[in-house]
Design an enzyme around this catalytic site. Structure first.
Site, PDB file in Angstrom:
ATOM      1  N   ASP A 196       1.005  -1.051   0.016  1.00  0.00           N
ATOM      2  CA  ASP A 196      -0.019  -0.052   0.058  1.00  0.00           C
ATOM      3  C   ASP A 196       0.990   1.091  -0.047  1.00  0.00           C
ATOM      4  OD1 ASP A 196      -2.219   1.780   0.438  1.00  0.00           O
ATOM      5  OD2 ASP A 196      -1.797   1.755   2.530  1.00  0.00           O
ATOM      6  N   ASP A 198      -0.108   5.132   0.851  1.00  0.00           N
ATOM      7  CA  ASP A 198      -0.188   6.011   2.102  1.00  0.00           C
ATOM      8  C   ASP A 198      -0.258   5.522   3.395  1.00  0.00           C
ATOM      9  OD1 ASP A 198      -2.420   8.501   0.473  1.00  0.00           O
ATOM     10  OD2 ASP A 198      -1.194   6.992  -0.518  1.00  0.00           O
TER      11      ASP A 198
END
Length: 403
Positions: A196, A198
């Site tokens: 991922d 963020d």
């Protein structure tokens, strides 16, 4: 009937000990059924399980091995193994194995006592313990970044979920990270690591940074937190947040990209993954502009995220195509694995939010990184106290093997 004897050797380690002792065994034509060795602070412990041929006697073998041990300056002990105990040992080879990895700022007796207690309570036997981190200097000099010990354990856990929960509680209380993985061929042959973006690869939520520029920071931050906790649907939350960005000048994205803080250990992790032939991917509910920027900076192979729509130099508050939500992340991970022609069991996925759980759950190793409690509980593994490069230990790499 052939005799089975366990030979136990201990003493100062030096070149030639194993060669000399096994040379004696060779002269008698014995079979070596098992052998294991460890050295701690130059102290050797060597075990050799042998079978004396039926036509031979054990006494001359024992005598000559003892004499050779005396010549080499090591202690030698012998223990006959009854047939029934030997057969029990042979029968245990089908039991599953797990790897337990402990990462801390330092390793203490309390930590080892506690973690081995949890292992024992679940009916597992420790076969091997290895230190993966570097040696600690006593009088100055560079110290290892982390301290790490790996346990190879054998048996059927009485309650795997309870065991994971016990490790999770210990990790929280002792400020350490603990991973429990099944030890199989896939664990030793991971090929892809997907991140991922963020709050995982970078220490920020990009949409929050965009919202600050648009003057909607507080509103978007509240929606983001609610989505990360899994309280509202990700697609709906993204649409609400995007709507607040309508009319924002697209040029601000360049400035935001330049100031985004890369997560501690990310560069070291990815450079080492590349060295060992891993492919890396960003699979994010964030935005492609920032993912592509990280791809250039870090050398990532794949980027999948949401593409912001820009018209006349302004953000429209929309994204192009399907939103990359939790199910879409899992699907993209499958597609990358298929393209690379590998099993999902050879994939590591790393994320921090509820929308990462679908891809964490299908990966061979799913890691919740500095995640919310719900995500840590549902993910296979969790890293909560250290940087991304501690993942190198979960792969089984030692400090001396990495940059």
């Amino acid at each position: 009937m052939a005799e089975i004897i366990l030979i136990q050797i201990s003493g100062d380690d030096r070149p030639g000990v194993t060669s000399a002792l096994t040379g004696v065994l060779a002269s008698y034509g014995v079979d070596i059924l098992d052998i294991g060795q460890s050295v701690i602070h130059n102290q050797l412990t060597l075990g050799i399980l042998i079978r004396i041929p039926e036509e031979s006697e054990s006494a001359p073998v024992i005598k000559d091995v003892m004499f050779k041990g005396y010549e080499m300056g090591v202690n030698v002990k012998f223990r006959p193994i009854p047939d029934d105990k030997y057969e029990l040992w042979v029968g245990a080879q089908g039991k599953p194995r797990h790897i337990v990895t402990l990462v801390g700022n330092r390793i203490t007796g309390k930590q080892i006592s506690r973690i081995t207690g949890i292992i024992a309570e679940n009916g597992l036997n420790i076969d091997i313990i290895n230190r993966l981190s570097g040696r600690i200097p006593q009088n100055g000099g560079p110290a290892p970044r982390y301290a790490c010990v790996e346990f190879s354990v054998r048996g059927f856990p009485r309650d795997l979920d309870r065991m994971r929960t016990a490790f999770l509680h210990m990790a929280s209380e002792d400020q350490v990270d603990i991973a429990l993985q099944e030890d199989n061929a896939f664990r030793r042959n991971r090929r892809i690591v997907a991140f991922d973006m963020d709050s995982t690869l970078i220490q920020a939520e990009v949409i929050d940074e965009l919202a600050k520029e648009a003057g909607s920071g507080e509103k978007v931050s509240r929606i983001t937190e609610s989505a990360m906790r899994g309280e509202i649907d990700f697609q709906e939350s993204l649409r609400r947040r995007l709507a607040t960005l309508k009319g924002l000048d697209a040029s601000v994205m360049e400035n935001i990209a330049e100031r985004l803080p890369i997560t501690e250990g990310a560069e070291r992790l990815i450079s080492n993954l590349k060295k060992f032939g891993f492919k890396t991917a960003i699979i994010s509910g964030g935005f492609t502009y920032f993912g592509e920027d990280l791809k250039k900076k870090l050398g990532v192979d794949y980027v999948h995220a949401n593409k912001l729509v820009v018209e006349d130099g302004k953000l429209t508050g929309e994204v192009e195509g399907d939103i990359v939500d939790g199910p879409r992340k899992a699907q993209l991970l499958r597609e990358i694995a298929e393209k690379e022609k590998i099993s999902l069991q050879q994939v590591i996925a790393v994320g921090d939010g509820a929308n990462d759980l679908p891809m964490l759950s299908i990966a061979g190793l799913g890691i919740a990184f500095h995640a919310k409690p719900k995500v840590k509980e549902d993910a296979g593994q969790a890293i909560s106290h250290f940087g991304l490069d501690s993942i190198l230990y979960l792969i089984g790499l030692r400090d001396r093997e990495t940059d």
